[in-house]
Design a protein around this motif. Sequence first.
Motif, PDB file in Angstrom:
ATOM      1  N   THR A 148      -2.467  -7.119   6.627  1.00 38.09           N
ATOM      2  CA  THR A 148      -2.922  -6.423   7.894  1.00 38.09           C
ATOM      3  C   THR A 148      -4.380  -5.792   7.450  1.00 38.09           C
ATOM      4  N   TRP A 149      -5.303  -6.351   8.323  1.00 41.08           N
ATOM      5  CA  TRP A 149      -6.745  -5.729   8.096  1.00 41.08           C
ATOM      6  C   TRP A 149      -7.226  -4.828   8.875  1.00 41.08           C
ATOM      7  N   THR A 150      -7.873  -3.898   8.193  1.00 38.08           N
ATOM      8  CA  THR A 150      -8.612  -2.638   8.883  1.00 38.08           C
ATOM      9  C   THR A 150     -10.194  -2.681   9.309  1.00 38.08           C
ATOM     10  N   ASP A 151     -10.601  -3.793   8.541  1.00 35.71           N
ATOM     11  CA  ASP A 151     -12.040  -4.088   8.622  1.00 35.71           C
ATOM     12  C   ASP A 151     -12.199  -5.517   8.829  1.00 35.71           C
ATOM     13  N   ALA A 191     -12.375  -3.739  -1.764  1.00 33.04           N
ATOM     14  CA  ALA A 191     -11.663  -2.436  -2.461  1.00 33.04           C
ATOM     15  C   ALA A 191     -12.102  -1.206  -1.696  1.00 33.04           C
ATOM     16  N   SER A 192     -13.246  -1.103  -1.167  1.00 39.67           N
ATOM     17  CA  SER A 192     -13.709   0.037  -0.611  1.00 39.67           C
ATOM     18  C   SER A 192     -12.963   0.355   1.016  1.00 39.67           C
ATOM     19  N   LYS A 193     -12.797  -0.647   1.401  1.00 40.31           N
ATOM     20  CA  LYS A 193     -12.050  -0.970   2.693  1.00 40.31           C
ATOM     21  C   LYS A 193     -10.512  -1.084   2.878  1.00 40.31           C
ATOM     22  N   SER A 194      -9.927  -1.073   1.597  1.00 41.72           N
ATOM     23  CA  SER A 194      -8.429  -1.417   1.627  1.00 41.72           C
ATOM     24  C   SER A 194      -7.620  -0.572   2.223  1.00 41.72           C
ATOM     25  N   GLY A 224      -1.296  -5.315  -0.096  1.00 41.83           N
ATOM     26  CA  GLY A 224      -2.048  -6.789   0.093  1.00 41.83           C
ATOM     27  C   GLY A 224      -3.634  -6.950  -0.168  1.00 41.83           C
ATOM     28  N   LEU A 225      -4.332  -5.925   0.633  1.00 42.41           N
ATOM     29  CA  LEU A 225      -5.737  -5.852   0.363  1.00 42.41           C
ATOM     30  C   LEU A 225      -6.254  -5.339  -0.970  1.00 42.41           C
ATOM     31  N   VAL A 226      -5.331  -4.419  -1.601  1.00 36.24           N
ATOM     32  CA  VAL A 226      -5.511  -4.067  -3.024  1.00 36.24           C
ATOM     33  C   VAL A 226      -5.545  -5.050  -3.976  1.00 36.24           C
TER      34      VAL A 226
END
Length: 175
Positions: A67-70, A131-134, A139-141
């Motif tokens: 899931t995306w946050t940005d 990495a800064s927006k994870s 999954g993003l990390v």
Amino acid sequence: MSHGARVIRTGVSSGGPAAPPAAAAASSAGSDAELMDGAYFRSCAGMLKVAQMISLLVGFISVNNSTWTDYSAYSYFQIVTMCDLVMILFFYIIHIFRIYRKLTCVSWPLAEFLHYLIGTILLLIASIVAASKSYNLTGLVAGATFGFLATILCVLSIWSSYKVSCITQSTSKYY
């Protein structure tokens, strides 16, 4: 300004009688007739390219399935990883099928060096942004981690291509 002696391969020896055209063609066809370079699969550069492609693909899939946050940060990460993956695959195919021997109008070592230089910088930026927006989403990390791993592998490719093309040329001038 000379960059060293160049060897021109011909089918005729200067010391003896000329070989028949069929014999000259058969001797040169032995090394060029093979469609694929099997030794490149097992070489350090070939395995490094495969490791880069795998880490880029895993990073892309990790970011794509989470899931995306940005949206802008992760779409940039996906674009950079896929473009880098396609270019690495392109150079891998160039080496496997020995296309660099047929297309001599392109300086392949320089093209590959510039690709790795630009691609590594963009991949490093994309991995830092991802990495800064994870926000501790696994999954993003994982995607950012594989992006950093691919960046390290690309730096190794930059170093090996620099070492082969620049250091070898500078030391061959004096011998």
